[in-house]
Write an enzyme that holds these catalytic residues in place. Structure first.
Site, PDB file in Angstrom:
ATOM      1  N   CYS A 401      48.187  14.176   5.398  1.00  0.00           N
ATOM      2  CA  CYS A 401      49.326  13.364   5.854  1.00  0.00           C
ATOM      3  C   CYS A 401      50.524  14.246   6.157  1.00  0.00           C
ATOM      4  CB  CYS A 401      49.742  12.369   4.777  1.00  0.00           C
ATOM      5  SG  CYS A 401      48.552  11.109   4.387  1.00  0.00           S
ATOM      6  N   PHE A 402      50.751  15.223   5.271  1.00  0.00           N
ATOM      7  CA  PHE A 402      51.941  16.066   5.365  1.00  0.00           C
ATOM      8  C   PHE A 402      51.613  17.489   5.789  1.00  0.00           C
ATOM      9  CE2 PHE A 402      52.793  12.798   2.156  1.00  0.00           C
ATOM     10  CZ  PHE A 402      53.927  12.217   2.692  1.00  0.00           C
TER      11      PHE A 402
END
Length: 434
Positions: A401-402
């Site tokens: 996600c990051f």
């Protein structure tokens, strides 16, 4: 030399070109409200294409222009897509894997070139191809590189639209047609080039197709649109099939011929070569192509693609398979570590010594990216975050996600190599929850 434009900048340019069409469908003053919302998909890993279809088919067109966010996983463990796009990237990776696998029957891949194209006579319903066209457009619109490899002619048809049946008998037209066969149909291209140079006696003016256990020969009536007619049908063992008046494959309704096909002559062989190329790239898979275009144009219309040449669009969609690890290192961010620290220096020395395929596994482990955007690895978010663990037997984890690698501080370079290599192979992905 013109500097490479980032993937995000090109996607933004494409969105700006789409803006008038968004405004056409939206009452004045609602555009700002529209941009603040998301096109949110809840997709499990069990049947990613079916889940996507069930949620997208009923969406109004203007909803498709919202920024895409994906919740990916099983019902009780859905992973939330965040602004950095890791889950969206993972979603599109799964879509491409599902569509391209042999069992799906949607595409065939040339073993020599590695390029994929529509499978003639595919038994998949046409709405699945329409879904694929829609998802491909959504990926482009949201700036996601896709792990696919299509021939140049695929992008030519996307940018130029459906090709007409060739009518030019000159060698110039035939040679122009052959240039789009050389990457994915190399053997056929060589055979057709030989035909232009020397005559082949008693060559039937028809085009072959092998699909679903049958071998067909097809020719066309002089009509508009061209009407395909079966010249012959045999089974896999070459035995004639006499009892099948019609093919009930999705998009196919081919009647038995009222007459036999003609013969290729010195006078018509240039047109035959052009039509053969048209048959391989378009006519044999026309129904699938039209379905893909229908889905694709729900998001990106023909006018919006005018900013691309076919080769540029291919690079934009597929990115590059080459990873420049030095470029990735320069753009990496750190949390809890310093770029010049001895431990990080050892990390990059180790990773730089790996084969490129292993380096790309690390990239996928951290970012979910299987391809490099045309702007290079610097366009990806790659963060190395220090994590404290009680037991140094713990492996590194990641949050795609990051774009973050959670890296403990191991006691030696040997331990770092062993733990990081195991983590990559096991694919320990820890998606963030907020």
């Amino acid at each position: 030399m013109r500097e490479a434009v980032s993937f995000a900048e090109q996607a933004a340019a494409l969105r700006r070109r789409m803006m008038p069409h968004m405004l056409d469908d939206e009452p004045e003053g609602r555009l700002k409200h529209l941009e603040q919302q998301y096109l949110l998909l809840y997709v499990s890993r069990i049947d990613v294409l079916r889940d996507a279809y069930n949620q997208l088919w009923q969406r109004r067109q203007r909803e498709l222009f919202r920024p895409l966010r994906v919740r990916l996983g099983e019902v009780d463990e859905l992973e939330v897509g965040h602004d950095l796009g890791g889950v969206q990237m993972e979603f599109f990776n799964l879509v491409c894997q599902e569509a391209m696998k042999e069992e799906s029957g949607m595409f065939t891949t040339d073993v020599r070139s590695g390029l994929s194209y529509f499978r003639p006579g595919s038994l998949q319903p046409l709405y699945m191809f329409e879904l694929l066209g829609l998802l491909m457009a959504l990926a482009i619109y949201n700036g996601v590189t896709l792990p696919i490899s299509f021939p140049k002619v695929f992008y030519k048809f996307l940018t130029d639209g459906a090709p007409k049946r060739p009518s030019d008998d000159g060698e110039g037209g035939a040679s122009a047609s052959l240039q789009y066969l050389r990457d994915a149909w190399a053997a056929e291209s060589r055979s057709l080039e030989s035909l232009l140079k020397e005559d082949i006696p008693d060559l039937e003016y028809s085009f072959p197709l092998e699909a679903n256990g049958l071998r067909l020969a097809v020719h066309f009536e002089e009509s508009d649109p061209p009407t395909p007619i079966l010249s012959s049908v045999t089974d896999e063992k070459g035995r004639s099939v006499e009892t099948m008046p019609m093919l009930f494959w999705p998009g196919w309704k081919v009647l038995r011929p009222p007459q036999e096909p003609g013969i290729v002559t010195a006078e018509n062989k240039s047109r035959y070569v052009s039509e053969y190329a048209w048959w391989l790239t378009w006519a044999s898979v026309e129904s699938q192509w039209k379905a893909v275009m229908n889905g694709f144009h729900r998001v990106i219309d023909q006018r919006s693609l005018s900013i691309f040449k076919p080769a540029d669009l291919k690079a934009f969609v597929e990115g590059s398979s080459h990873l420049d690890i030095a470029e990735l290192r320069k753009s990496t961010q750190y949390d809890g570590y310093e770029a010049k620290s001895k431990y990080i220096q050892n990390f990059w020395r180790l990773v730089s010594s790996w084969p490129e395929e292993k380096q790309k596994k690390l990239l996928k482990f951290v970012t979910a990216a299987e391809r490099i955007p045309i702007g290079g690895a610097s366009q990806l978010t790659f963060v190395i975050k220090k994590t404290v663990v009680e037991d140094l037997e713990h492996l590194p984890t990641s949050s795609t996600c990051f774009g973050t690698l959670y890296l403990p501080r191991y006691a030696s370079s040997e331990a770092l190599n062993e733990k990081l290599s195991r983590a990559i192979e096991y694919g320990l992905e820890g998606f963030g929850t907020g």
